[in-house]
Design a protein around this motif. Structure first.
Motif, PDB file in Angstrom:
ATOM      1  N   THR A 118       0.277  -1.559   0.331  1.00 58.32           N
ATOM      2  CA  THR A 118      -0.391   0.181  -0.191  1.00 58.32           C
ATOM      3  C   THR A 118       0.865   0.970  -0.353  1.00 58.32           C
ATOM      4  OG1 THR A 118       0.114  -0.448   2.693  1.00 58.32           O
ATOM      5  CG2 THR A 118      -2.113  -0.674   1.271  1.00 58.32           C
ATOM      6  N   THR A 119       2.231   0.887   0.568  1.00 59.96           N
ATOM      7  CA  THR A 119       3.048   2.328   0.676  1.00 59.96           C
ATOM      8  C   THR A 119       4.883   1.378   0.375  1.00 59.96           C
ATOM      9  OG1 THR A 119       1.700   3.649   2.206  1.00 59.96           O
ATOM     10  CG2 THR A 119       3.781   4.051   1.763  1.00 59.96           C
ATOM     11  N   LYS A 120       5.298   2.681  -0.269  1.00 56.44           N
ATOM     12  CA  LYS A 120       6.373   1.323  -0.367  1.00 56.44           C
ATOM     13  C   LYS A 120       7.171   1.072   1.011  1.00 56.44           C
ATOM     14  CE  LYS A 120      11.203   3.205  -2.372  1.00 56.44           C
ATOM     15  NZ  LYS A 120      12.050   3.191  -0.916  1.00 56.44           N
ATOM     16  N   LEU A 140       7.973   2.312  -5.899  1.00 59.67           N
ATOM     17  CA  LEU A 140       6.929   2.123  -5.923  1.00 59.67           C
ATOM     18  C   LEU A 140       6.313   2.172  -7.293  1.00 59.67           C
ATOM     19  CD1 LEU A 140       4.535   0.489  -3.643  1.00 59.67           C
ATOM     20  CD2 LEU A 140       3.103   2.325  -3.316  1.00 59.67           C
ATOM     21  N   ASN A 142       2.874   0.949 -10.089  1.00 57.77           N
ATOM     22  CA  ASN A 142       1.624   0.847 -10.552  1.00 57.77           C
ATOM     23  C   ASN A 142       0.933   0.877  -8.503  1.00 57.77           C
ATOM     24  OD1 ASN A 142       1.832   0.639 -12.895  1.00 57.77           O
ATOM     25  ND2 ASN A 142       2.147  -1.447 -13.157  1.00 57.77           N
ATOM     26  N   ASP A 143       0.847   1.788  -8.045  1.00 63.66           N
ATOM     27  CA  ASP A 143       0.896   1.355  -6.176  1.00 63.66           C
ATOM     28  C   ASP A 143       1.019   0.317  -6.329  1.00 63.66           C
ATOM     29  OD1 ASP A 143       0.096   4.361  -7.395  1.00 63.66           O
ATOM     30  OD2 ASP A 143      -1.803   3.347  -7.877  1.00 63.66           O
ATOM     31  N   ASP A 144       1.660  -1.441  -5.860  1.00 64.14           N
ATOM     32  CA  ASP A 144       1.275  -1.897  -5.724  1.00 64.14           C
ATOM     33  C   ASP A 144       2.850  -2.832  -5.427  1.00 64.14           C
ATOM     34  OD1 ASP A 144       0.726  -2.897  -8.142  1.00 64.14           O
ATOM     35  OD2 ASP A 144      -0.405  -4.321  -7.501  1.00 64.14           O
ATOM     36  N   GLN A 146       6.927  -3.711  -5.681  1.00 69.00           N
ATOM     37  CA  GLN A 146       8.515  -2.617  -5.346  1.00 69.00           C
ATOM     38  C   GLN A 146       9.472  -3.425  -5.430  1.00 69.00           C
ATOM     39  OE1 GLN A 146       8.676  -0.725  -1.921  1.00 69.00           O
ATOM     40  NE2 GLN A 146      10.632  -1.201  -1.854  1.00 69.00           N
ATOM     41  N   GLU A 169       3.797   1.332   5.309  1.00 64.90           N
ATOM     42  CA  GLU A 169       3.092   2.201   5.855  1.00 64.90           C
ATOM     43  C   GLU A 169       3.121   1.924   7.438  1.00 64.90           C
ATOM     44  OE1 GLU A 169      -1.560   2.696   5.529  1.00 64.90           O
ATOM     45  OE2 GLU A 169      -0.581   1.992   3.550  1.00 64.90           O
TER      46      GLU A 169
END
Length: 181
Positions: A118-120, A140, A142-144, A146, A169
């Motif tokens: 949800t967060t890097k 990160l 495409n937002d999900d 890494q 997060e």
């Protein structure tokens, strides 16, 4: 009421919590958002008179999807008092090691692909418990997702490295360790 949300490696047993402060007695704490069974162990906690607090916990033995649980707090003595509900999040991510075969003394790059974020995340690489240089934490995507890499400048024989991932997060979450050869 404080939420003890977590983000952990998929399938890793973890404990989420809700902490009640500034209270003068034991409170009732009930958890919802799951089907009762062997995969969940709720505990209402014990009142601590010194800190005037109580922490209720929910052990989730094998989380496999992001899920929100609800901690409901109510008075044990005043049954007409308002129930306080707080959402506690348990997010999961997955780590796939990407190993590479190489010749001795030939520089190579290994990686771990993290998905479901949800967060890097914070990522470090270790060998025999020693943090390694040459790490790229990754960004990160495409937002999900890494991808973290480690450049091994002068590999000798078969070497084992560990990709250590800590939630960006919920930083109080325990880090996960994934072996990459």
């Amino acid at each position: 009421v404080e939420s003890g949300s977590k983000e952990v490696l998929i399938g890793t047993e973890t404990v989420i919590s809700c902490k009640i402060t500034e209270i003068t007695e034991q409170m009732d704490i009930e958890w919802s958002g799951f089907e009762k069974g062997d995969n969940f162990v709720p505990d209402l906690g014990t009142y601590n008179a010194d800190t005037k607090s109580q922490t209720g916990t929910l052990t989730v033995k094998s989380p496999d999807v992001d899920k929100t649980y609800t901690c409901s707090v109510s008075s044990t003595t005043n049954k007409d008092s308002t129930v306080k509900n707080i959402d506690v999040h348990l997010n999961v991510y997955d780590v796939k090691p990407v190993s590479k075969d190489t010749f001795a003394s030939t520089s190579t790059t290994i990686s771990c692909a993290i998905s479901g974020l949800t967060t890097k995340a914070t990522v470090i690489w270790k060998k025999d418990s020693v943090t390694q240089e040459g790490t790229e934490e990754g960004v990160l995507i495409n937002d999900d997702r890494q991808v973290s890499t480690l450049t091994v400048a002068n590999p000798q024989n078969d070497e084992v490295f560990t990709c250590v991932v800590t939630s960006g997060e919920y930083t109080s979450s325990d880090p996960s360790e994934t072996v990459v050869n």
